[in-house]
Scaffold this active site. Sequence first.
Site, mmCIF file in Angstrom:
data_model
loop_
_atom_site.group_PDB
_atom_site.id
_atom_site.type_symbol
_atom_site.label_atom_id
_atom_site.label_comp_id
_atom_site.label_asym_id
_atom_site.label_seq_id
_atom_site.Cartn_x
_atom_site.Cartn_y
_atom_site.Cartn_z
ATOM 1 N N ASP A 32 0.862 -1.181 0.000
ATOM 2 C CA ASP A 32 0.000 0.000 0.000
ATOM 3 C C ASP A 32 0.905 1.241 0.000
ATOM 4 O O ASP A 32 2.145 1.104 -0.048
ATOM 5 C CB ASP A 32 -0.930 -0.042 1.227
ATOM 6 C CG ASP A 32 -2.220 0.750 1.009
ATOM 7 O OD1 ASP A 32 -2.314 1.497 0.014
ATOM 8 O OD2 ASP A 32 -3.135 0.629 1.843
ATOM 9 N N GLU A 34 0.061 4.505 1.917
ATOM 10 C CA GLU A 34 -0.077 5.475 3.002
ATOM 11 C C GLU A 34 0.993 5.303 4.082
ATOM 12 O O GLU A 34 1.314 6.242 4.801
ATOM 13 C CB GLU A 34 -1.474 5.372 3.628
ATOM 14 C CG GLU A 34 -2.606 5.894 2.739
ATOM 15 C CD GLU A 34 -3.129 4.865 1.754
ATOM 16 O OE1 GLU A 34 -2.464 3.839 1.522
ATOM 17 O OE2 GLU A 34 -4.235 5.101 1.211
ATOM 18 N N HIS A 129 -1.272 1.111 6.603
ATOM 19 C CA HIS A 129 -1.723 2.177 7.513
ATOM 20 C C HIS A 129 -2.705 1.627 8.538
ATOM 21 O O HIS A 129 -3.289 0.556 8.338
ATOM 22 C CB HIS A 129 -2.403 3.290 6.695
ATOM 23 C CG HIS A 129 -3.505 2.766 5.824
ATOM 24 N ND1 HIS A 129 -4.774 2.538 6.296
ATOM 25 C CD2 HIS A 129 -3.495 2.360 4.535
ATOM 26 C CE1 HIS A 129 -5.509 2.037 5.315
ATOM 27 N NE2 HIS A 129 -4.763 1.911 4.231
ATOM 28 N N HIS A 141 -7.432 4.896 7.845
ATOM 29 C CA HIS A 141 -8.776 4.658 7.301
ATOM 30 C C HIS A 141 -8.948 3.152 7.137
ATOM 31 O O HIS A 141 -7.966 2.401 7.204
ATOM 32 C CB HIS A 141 -8.966 5.374 5.952
ATOM 33 C CG HIS A 141 -8.076 4.865 4.864
ATOM 34 N ND1 HIS A 141 -6.761 5.274 4.720
ATOM 35 C CD2 HIS A 141 -8.277 3.956 3.886
ATOM 36 C CE1 HIS A 141 -6.214 4.660 3.691
ATOM 37 N NE2 HIS A 141 -7.105 3.833 3.162
ATOM 38 N N GLU A 159 -7.160 -2.812 7.574
ATOM 39 C CA GLU A 159 -7.021 -3.558 6.307
ATOM 40 C C GLU A 159 -6.050 -4.728 6.488
ATOM 41 O O GLU A 159 -6.291 -5.826 5.980
ATOM 42 C CB GLU A 159 -6.536 -2.607 5.196
ATOM 43 C CG GLU A 159 -7.595 -1.569 4.834
ATOM 44 C CD GLU A 159 -7.095 -0.483 3.884
ATOM 45 O OE1 GLU A 159 -6.041 -0.666 3.246
ATOM 46 O OE2 GLU A 159 -7.773 0.552 3.776
HETATM 47 ZN ZN ZN Z 1 -3.812 2.838 0.064
#
Ligand code: ZN
Length: 284
Positions: A32, A34, A129, A141, A159
């Site tokens: 990812d 972030e 993140h 998030h 996640e």
């Molecule tokens: Zn992302």
Amino acid sequence: MKKFTFAIMVLLISAASVFGQEMPLKVFISVDMEGLSGVVNGSDVSRNGKDYDYFRVIMAEETNAAIEGAIAAGATEIWVRDSHGAKNNLLPGMLHTKAKLLKGVIDTPKNMMEGIDETFDAVLFVGYHARAGTPNAILEHTSNGNVIDFSINGVSLPEAGYNALIAGLYNVPVVFLSGDKAVCDQVTGLFGDIETAAVKEAINDAAINLHPKIAQQKIYAGVVRALNNIDKYTPFKLSPPYTMVLKVRNEKELVAGVRKSGEGEFTFTSNDLLEVIDMFNKMK
Ligand SMILES: [Zn+2]
């Protein structure tokens, strides 16, 4: 006698190397953006952001640090899943030649874990993140900005959490994660003592960052340690049936089978984890 000892040694060494070659180590890396070193603003990870092109290079470099760590620990096959946004951030030619890149959106519940199956031995998360609502976290998030909280069987999941559950379906453990300090703390709370590399620490919405090269050294070292101790990790699992509770800011239309259990809150139960995640995707 000397000759005999030498012959035995040669036999042992060649047996060991043949044995070594017969030990496949297949590694899945989900990446990812972030949680990359230096990323603090949404524009850093958005295609039209001014610094996006810089951070997609950092994304490739942190991924390569993980790939090189995996190779040093004996990885024989490495898959990289581009897991951010439209899944087309990693520039293929920038990745280590040993890795294969899975890019592009596939409309299945596996999403950031697309490609994972029981042939893999370990999962690494890079640039991850923390979940929605985490204090002192960068760009925290859960999937999108509409999700307040997503839990399965009472466990609130980032996640990394539900992606680890997907890997767990195939008995593959998550052994390493890099991101900010908040997500590192969050996953060790969830999975136990996996290797983490905190590349930055948030101070409200700002962050103190390691230099990218130092962050990459930390990722490399963490991956080597994790894969050298692969036997100590267990897959992340929850017991079926799986009951999700999803809390959102703006409600979507009810999908058949889902129960509205409160204002902005939806509940769904199934023995099939991927069906639960599919409902999460439809209602989020
Ligand atoms: Zn992302």
